[in-house]
Scaffold this motif. Structure first.
Motif, PDB file in Angstrom:
ATOM      1  N   ASP A   8      -2.373  -1.497  -3.346  1.00 26.81           N
ATOM      2  CA  ASP A   8      -3.213  -0.306  -3.224  1.00 26.81           C
ATOM      3  C   ASP A   8      -2.321   0.909  -3.425  1.00 26.81           C
ATOM      4  O   ASP A   8      -1.484   1.222  -2.578  1.00 26.81           O
ATOM      5  CB  ASP A   8      -3.876  -0.268  -1.845  1.00 26.81           C
ATOM      6  N   GLY A   9      -2.481   1.590  -4.549  1.00 29.65           N
ATOM      7  CA  GLY A   9      -1.653   2.745  -4.865  1.00 29.65           C
ATOM      8  C   GLY A   9      -2.447   4.037  -4.791  1.00 29.65           C
ATOM      9  O   GLY A   9      -2.592   4.723  -5.799  1.00 29.65           O
ATOM     10  N   ASP A  10      -2.950   4.363  -3.658  1.00 26.45           N
ATOM     11  CA  ASP A  10      -3.765   5.561  -3.442  1.00 26.45           C
ATOM     12  C   ASP A  10      -2.883   6.812  -3.551  1.00 26.45           C
ATOM     13  O   ASP A  10      -2.428   7.363  -2.564  1.00 26.45           O
ATOM     14  CB  ASP A  10      -4.442   5.484  -2.080  1.00 26.45           C
ATOM     15  N   GLY A  11      -2.621   7.226  -4.790  1.00 24.39           N
ATOM     16  CA  GLY A  11      -1.752   8.375  -5.020  1.00 24.39           C
ATOM     17  C   GLY A  11      -0.287   8.004  -5.032  1.00 24.39           C
ATOM     18  O   GLY A  11       0.580   8.864  -5.156  1.00 24.39           O
ATOM     19  N   GLY A  12       0.030   6.738  -4.904  1.00 24.08           N
ATOM     20  CA  GLY A  12       1.414   6.275  -4.904  1.00 24.08           C
ATOM     21  C   GLY A  12       1.595   5.133  -5.886  1.00 24.08           C
ATOM     22  O   GLY A  12       0.750   4.892  -6.740  1.00 24.08           O
ATOM     23  N   SER A  45       0.846  -1.190   0.000  1.00 19.98           N
ATOM     24  CA  SER A  45       0.000   0.000   0.000  1.00 19.98           C
ATOM     25  C   SER A  45       0.882   1.241   0.000  1.00 19.98           C
ATOM     26  O   SER A  45       1.772   1.372   0.842  1.00 19.98           O
ATOM     27  CB  SER A  45      -0.893  -0.019   1.249  1.00 19.98           C
ATOM     28  N   ALA A  46       0.626   2.148  -0.967  1.00 18.99           N
ATOM     29  CA  ALA A  46       1.413   3.374  -1.077  1.00 18.99           C
ATOM     30  C   ALA A  46       0.463   4.556  -1.242  1.00 18.99           C
ATOM     31  O   ALA A  46      -0.504   4.499  -1.986  1.00 18.99           O
ATOM     32  CB  ALA A  46       2.359   3.285  -2.271  1.00 18.99           C
ATOM     33  N   ARG A  47       0.776   5.646  -0.523  1.00 14.15           N
ATOM     34  CA  ARG A  47      -0.049   6.858  -0.596  1.00 14.15           C
ATOM     35  C   ARG A  47       0.836   8.070  -0.878  1.00 14.15           C
ATOM     36  O   ARG A  47       2.007   8.086  -0.546  1.00 14.15           O
ATOM     37  CB  ARG A  47      -0.791   7.066   0.723  1.00 14.15           C
ATOM     38  N   SER A  48       0.220   9.066  -1.462  1.00 15.90           N
ATOM     39  CA  SER A  48       0.847  10.380  -1.659  1.00 15.90           C
ATOM     40  C   SER A  48       2.219  10.311  -2.310  1.00 15.90           C
ATOM     41  O   SER A  48       3.201  10.844  -1.791  1.00 15.90           O
ATOM     42  CB  SER A  48       0.945  11.106  -0.318  1.00 15.90           C
TER      43      SER A  48
END
Length: 115
Positions: free
Chosen positions: A102-106, A71-74
């Protein structure tokens, strides 16, 4: 098998064959059974060398198996699989039963990522 081991194997096999030839020329080879034994020994050494050299040419397998969740964000990067430069990795690549990404912005990866 790396090149050093390959050259050592070839040199060893050449020495074994040379030793066998020297022994064969110093004994009396009148009987057909002895000739057959010599031919069989040569064939066995050649077959053994061929198998060692052929086994070393098989490509490596890179496998991502049962990786976890990534999982990666921002703008961040997350990897639970395999990553590396594409020009230096060779062989076969396989991905089996990887986790969720999960690449929520990343940038998230659970398999194989070649850059």
């Amino acid at each position: 098998m790396n090149n050093g081991k390959r050259y050592a194997l070839i040199a060893g096999l050449v020495l074994v064959i040379a030793a066998m030839v020297i022994v064969w020329f110093t004994v009396d080879l009148n009987a057909a059974g002895q000739v057959a034994s010599i031919v069989a020994a040569c064939a066995a050494v050649i077959a053994l060398a061929r198998e060692f050299l052929r086994a070393s040419r098989q490509p490596a397998v890179t496998l991502a198996l049962r990786t976890g969740r990534a999982s990666a964000r921002s703008g961040a990067h997350a990897n639970s699989g395999i990553t590396g430069p594409g020009d230096s990795m060779h062989g076969e690549f396989r991905v089996e039963r990887t986790g969720d990404a999960d690449g929520d912005g990343g940038n998230a990866n659970t398999g194989i990522h070649l850059s």
